[in-house]
Design a protein around this motif. Structure first.
Motif, PDB file in Angstrom:
ATOM      1  N   GLU A   1      40.568  -0.380 -48.581  1.00  0.00           N
ATOM      2  CA  GLU A   1      41.537  -0.408 -49.681  1.00  0.00           C
ATOM      3  C   GLU A   1      41.586  -1.795 -50.321  1.00  0.00           C
ATOM      4  OE1 GLU A   1      43.716   1.835 -51.270  1.00  0.00           O
ATOM      5  OE2 GLU A   1      42.484   3.332 -50.261  1.00  0.00           O
ATOM      6  N   SER A   2      41.556  -2.835 -49.491  1.00  0.00           N
ATOM      7  CA  SER A   2      41.628  -4.194 -50.047  1.00  0.00           C
ATOM      8  C   SER A   2      40.388  -4.507 -50.889  1.00  0.00           C
ATOM      9  CB  SER A   2      41.812  -5.232 -48.939  1.00  0.00           C
ATOM     10  OG  SER A   2      40.612  -5.397 -48.210  1.00  0.00           O
ATOM     11  N   MET A   3      39.279  -3.836 -50.614  1.00  0.00           N
ATOM     12  CA  MET A   3      38.053  -4.015 -51.402  1.00  0.00           C
ATOM     13  C   MET A   3      37.985  -3.037 -52.567  1.00  0.00           C
ATOM     14  SD  MET A   3      35.161  -4.706 -48.532  1.00  0.00           S
ATOM     15  CE  MET A   3      35.889  -4.373 -46.950  1.00  0.00           C
ATOM     16  N   ARG A   4      38.974  -2.170 -52.636  1.00  0.00           N
ATOM     17  CA  ARG A   4      39.062  -1.155 -53.698  1.00  0.00           C
ATOM     18  C   ARG A   4      37.831  -0.250 -53.723  1.00  0.00           C
ATOM     19  NH1 ARG A   4      42.030  -5.595 -56.345  1.00  0.00           N
ATOM     20  NH2 ARG A   4      44.055  -4.716 -56.920  1.00  0.00           N
ATOM     21  N   LEU A   5      37.404   0.157 -52.523  1.00  0.00           N
ATOM     22  CA  LEU A   5      36.240   1.030 -52.410  1.00  0.00           C
ATOM     23  C   LEU A   5      36.591   2.290 -51.613  1.00  0.00           C
ATOM     24  CD1 LEU A   5      33.462  -1.579 -51.563  1.00  0.00           C
ATOM     25  CD2 LEU A   5      33.693  -0.274 -53.687  1.00  0.00           C
ATOM     26  N   PRO A   6      36.041   3.436 -52.018  1.00  0.00           N
ATOM     27  CA  PRO A   6      36.199   4.625 -51.185  1.00  0.00           C
ATOM     28  C   PRO A   6      35.393   4.468 -49.897  1.00  0.00           C
ATOM     29  CG  PRO A   6      34.705   5.080 -53.013  1.00  0.00           C
ATOM     30  CD  PRO A   6      35.231   3.677 -53.203  1.00  0.00           C
ATOM     31  N   THR A   7      35.712   5.264 -48.919  1.00  0.00           N
ATOM     32  CA  THR A   7      35.029   5.219 -47.625  1.00  0.00           C
ATOM     33  C   THR A   7      34.324   6.546 -47.398  1.00  0.00           C
ATOM     34  OG1 THR A   7      36.741   3.752 -46.774  1.00  0.00           O
ATOM     35  CG2 THR A   7      35.353   4.855 -45.147  1.00  0.00           C
ATOM     36  N   ARG A   8      33.077   6.480 -46.959  1.00  0.00           N
ATOM     37  CA  ARG A   8      32.292   7.692 -46.650  1.00  0.00           C
ATOM     38  C   ARG A   8      31.870   7.669 -45.190  1.00  0.00           C
ATOM     39  NH1 ARG A   8      28.325   7.910 -51.949  1.00  0.00           N
ATOM     40  NH2 ARG A   8      30.023   8.181 -53.472  1.00  0.00           N
ATOM     41  N   LEU A   9      31.745   8.880 -44.637  1.00  0.00           N
ATOM     42  CA  LEU A   9      31.294   9.029 -43.257  1.00  0.00           C
ATOM     43  C   LEU A   9      30.676  10.400 -43.084  1.00  0.00           C
ATOM     44  CD1 LEU A   9      33.542  11.087 -41.875  1.00  0.00           C
ATOM     45  CD2 LEU A   9      34.896   9.013 -41.809  1.00  0.00           C
ATOM     46  N   GLU A  10      30.119  10.617 -41.906  1.00  0.00           N
ATOM     47  CA  GLU A  10      29.576  11.925 -41.545  1.00  0.00           C
ATOM     48  C   GLU A  10      29.808  12.146 -40.071  1.00  0.00           C
ATOM     49  OE1 GLU A  10      24.944  11.618 -40.754  1.00  0.00           O
ATOM     50  OE2 GLU A  10      25.486  10.589 -42.623  1.00  0.00           O
ATOM     51  N   TYR A  11      29.873  13.426 -39.684  1.00  0.00           N
ATOM     52  CA  TYR A  11      30.035  13.765 -38.267  1.00  0.00           C
ATOM     53  C   TYR A  11      29.427  15.142 -38.006  1.00  0.00           C
ATOM     54  CZ  TYR A  11      33.864  16.739 -39.776  1.00  0.00           C
ATOM     55  OH  TYR A  11      34.602  17.713 -40.397  1.00  0.00           O
TER      56      TYR A  11
ATOM     57  N   GLY B   1      43.066  11.414 -44.904  1.00  0.00           N
ATOM     58  CA  GLY B   1      42.776  11.614 -46.316  1.00  0.00           C
ATOM     59  C   GLY B   1      41.329  11.833 -46.688  1.00  0.00           C
ATOM     60  N   PHE B   2      40.451  12.044 -45.704  1.00  0.00           N
ATOM     61  CA  PHE B   2      39.052  12.325 -46.015  1.00  0.00           C
ATOM     62  C   PHE B   2      38.909  13.765 -46.479  1.00  0.00           C
ATOM     63  CE2 PHE B   2      38.491   8.584 -43.431  1.00  0.00           C
ATOM     64  CZ  PHE B   2      37.373   7.965 -43.978  1.00  0.00           C
ATOM     65  N   LYS B   3      38.052  13.972 -47.472  1.00  0.00           N
ATOM     66  CA  LYS B   3      37.748  15.299 -48.006  1.00  0.00           C
ATOM     67  C   LYS B   3      36.251  15.539 -47.891  1.00  0.00           C
ATOM     68  CE  LYS B   3      41.944  15.841 -49.669  1.00  0.00           C
ATOM     69  NZ  LYS B   3      42.908  16.316 -48.748  1.00  0.00           N
ATOM     70  N   GLU B   4      35.893  16.770 -47.607  1.00  0.00           N
ATOM     71  CA  GLU B   4      34.478  17.119 -47.504  1.00  0.00           C
ATOM     72  C   GLU B   4      33.816  17.001 -48.867  1.00  0.00           C
ATOM     73  OE1 GLU B   4      31.732  20.980 -46.526  1.00  0.00           O
ATOM     74  OE2 GLU B   4      33.554  20.731 -45.320  1.00  0.00           O
ATOM     75  N   ILE B   5      32.642  16.340 -48.874  1.00  0.00           N
ATOM     76  CA  ILE B   5      31.873  16.212 -50.117  1.00  0.00           C
ATOM     77  C   ILE B   5      30.482  16.817 -49.978  1.00  0.00           C
ATOM     78  CG2 ILE B   5      33.149  14.218 -50.985  1.00  0.00           C
ATOM     79  CD1 ILE B   5      30.763  12.445 -50.037  1.00  0.00           C
ATOM     80  N   GLY B   6      30.152  17.315 -48.797  1.00  0.00           N
ATOM     81  CA  GLY B   6      28.850  17.937 -48.590  1.00  0.00           C
ATOM     82  C   GLY B   6      28.676  18.308 -47.128  1.00  0.00           C
ATOM     83  N   ARG B   7      27.588  19.032 -46.882  1.00  0.00           N
ATOM     84  CA  ARG B   7      27.267  19.401 -45.509  1.00  0.00           C
ATOM     85  C   ARG B   7      25.790  19.722 -45.392  1.00  0.00           C
ATOM     86  NH1 ARG B   7      30.478  23.858 -43.007  1.00  0.00           N
ATOM     87  NH2 ARG B   7      32.227  22.668 -43.757  1.00  0.00           N
ATOM     88  N   SER B   8      25.309  19.573 -44.178  1.00  0.00           N
ATOM     89  CA  SER B   8      23.943  19.965 -43.840  1.00  0.00           C
ATOM     90  C   SER B   8      24.060  20.999 -42.721  1.00  0.00           C
ATOM     91  CB  SER B   8      23.135  18.743 -43.377  1.00  0.00           C
ATOM     92  OG  SER B   8      23.611  18.295 -42.116  1.00  0.00           O
ATOM     93  N   ASP B   9      22.952  21.370 -42.151  1.00  0.00           N
ATOM     94  CA  ASP B   9      22.997  22.309 -41.026  1.00  0.00           C
ATOM     95  C   ASP B   9      23.747  21.731 -39.841  1.00  0.00           C
ATOM     96  OD1 ASP B   9      21.525  24.136 -42.466  1.00  0.00           O
ATOM     97  OD2 ASP B   9      19.618  23.631 -41.504  1.00  0.00           O
ATOM     98  N   THR B  10      23.777  20.413 -39.730  1.00  0.00           N
ATOM     99  CA  THR B  10      24.375  19.777 -38.558  1.00  0.00           C
ATOM    100  C   THR B  10      25.579  18.891 -38.854  1.00  0.00           C
ATOM    101  OG1 THR B  10      22.798  17.951 -38.753  1.00  0.00           O
ATOM    102  CG2 THR B  10      22.213  19.763 -37.259  1.00  0.00           C
ATOM    103  N   HIS B  11      25.700  18.370 -40.068  1.00  0.00           N
ATOM    104  CA  HIS B  11      26.716  17.364 -40.365  1.00  0.00           C
ATOM    105  C   HIS B  11      27.646  17.770 -41.506  1.00  0.00           C
ATOM    106  CE1 HIS B  11      23.930  14.849 -38.072  1.00  0.00           C
ATOM    107  NE2 HIS B  11      24.977  14.076 -37.848  1.00  0.00           N
ATOM    108  N   ILE B  12      28.873  17.259 -41.428  1.00  0.00           N
ATOM    109  CA  ILE B  12      29.840  17.309 -42.517  1.00  0.00           C
ATOM    110  C   ILE B  12      29.888  15.899 -43.103  1.00  0.00           C
ATOM    111  CG2 ILE B  12      32.268  17.680 -43.144  1.00  0.00           C
ATOM    112  CD1 ILE B  12      31.072  20.224 -42.073  1.00  0.00           C
ATOM    113  N   PHE B  13      29.852  15.802 -44.420  1.00  0.00           N
ATOM    114  CA  PHE B  13      29.931  14.523 -45.121  1.00  0.00           C
ATOM    115  C   PHE B  13      31.293  14.445 -45.797  1.00  0.00           C
ATOM    116  CE2 PHE B  13      25.562  15.933 -44.900  1.00  0.00           C
ATOM    117  CZ  PHE B  13      24.936  14.837 -44.325  1.00  0.00           C
ATOM    118  N   MET B  14      31.978  13.332 -45.600  1.00  0.00           N
ATOM    119  CA  MET B  14      33.336  13.201 -46.120  1.00  0.00           C
ATOM    120  C   MET B  14      33.504  11.885 -46.876  1.00  0.00           C
ATOM    121  SD  MET B  14      35.677  14.642 -43.009  1.00  0.00           S
ATOM    122  CE  MET B  14      36.890  15.491 -44.043  1.00  0.00           C
TER     123      MET B  14
END
Length: 163
Positions: free
Chosen positions: A118-128, A142-155
């Motif tokens: 937040e202090s850098m004013r950037l969104p955060t992305r991850l996968e699991y 507050g993470f929202k799904e933005i994509g998925r593969s056969d194995t991972h969720i991208f948020m």
């Protein structure tokens, strides 16, 4: 093109600190063992543990991202990667040993990292992995799904502060 920025992660008082891991084999091995302890049971839900495959994936990630050891007092209890890129923060390799899971430690650390983003004013992305129970932690923050593969969720978690 991604801009690689390696930074220090401020300590989380009173007892959690973050130590940048170096290129030595022992540091890489520590990070791999943290992954095995935290992720092994989740990986075994879908596959067998293939040591060579897991080590190869880990080594590639270790070379490509900055890794930090998470310490509680004097004990190394896990790892994370926090990497500012041009348009977002890449958060990942967030592994806590089972002995510290379920005690609010992951929530404290994630909140700390999101405050930095937040202090850098950037969104955060991850996968699991789909079957990893960490999904509820990320959704609560507050993470929202933005994509998925056969194995991972991208948020992604958008920043509340415009650039």
């Amino acid at each position: 093109m991604a801009i690689l920025v390696v930074m220090s992660i401020p300590n989380l008082h009173p007892d959690i600190t973050f130590e940048k891991l170096g290129p030595s084999q022992s540091e890489c091995d520590f990070a791999f063992e943290a992954k095995r302890a935290a992720m092994g049971p989740h990986i075994l839900k879908a596959w067998e543990w293939d040591e060579k495959f897991q080590r190869d994936v880990h080594n590639r990630n270790y070379e490509a991202k900055p890794f930090y050891a998470i310490r509680i007092e004097d004990a190394r209890v896990g790892t994370l990667s926090f990497q500012p890129l041009e348009d977002y923060i890449r958060f990942g390799e967030f592994y806590l040993r089972p002995s510290v899971q379920g005690r609010g430690t992951g929530t404290k650390i994630l909140t700390h990292c999101l405050t930095m983003a937040e202090s850098m004013r950037l969104p955060t992305r991850l996968e699991y992995l789909h079957w990893n129970p960490v999904a509820s932690l990320y959704a609560r923050h507050g993470f929202k799904e933005i994509g998925r593969s056969d194995t991972h969720i991208f948020m992604e978690r958008p920043t509340s502060r415009p650039r």
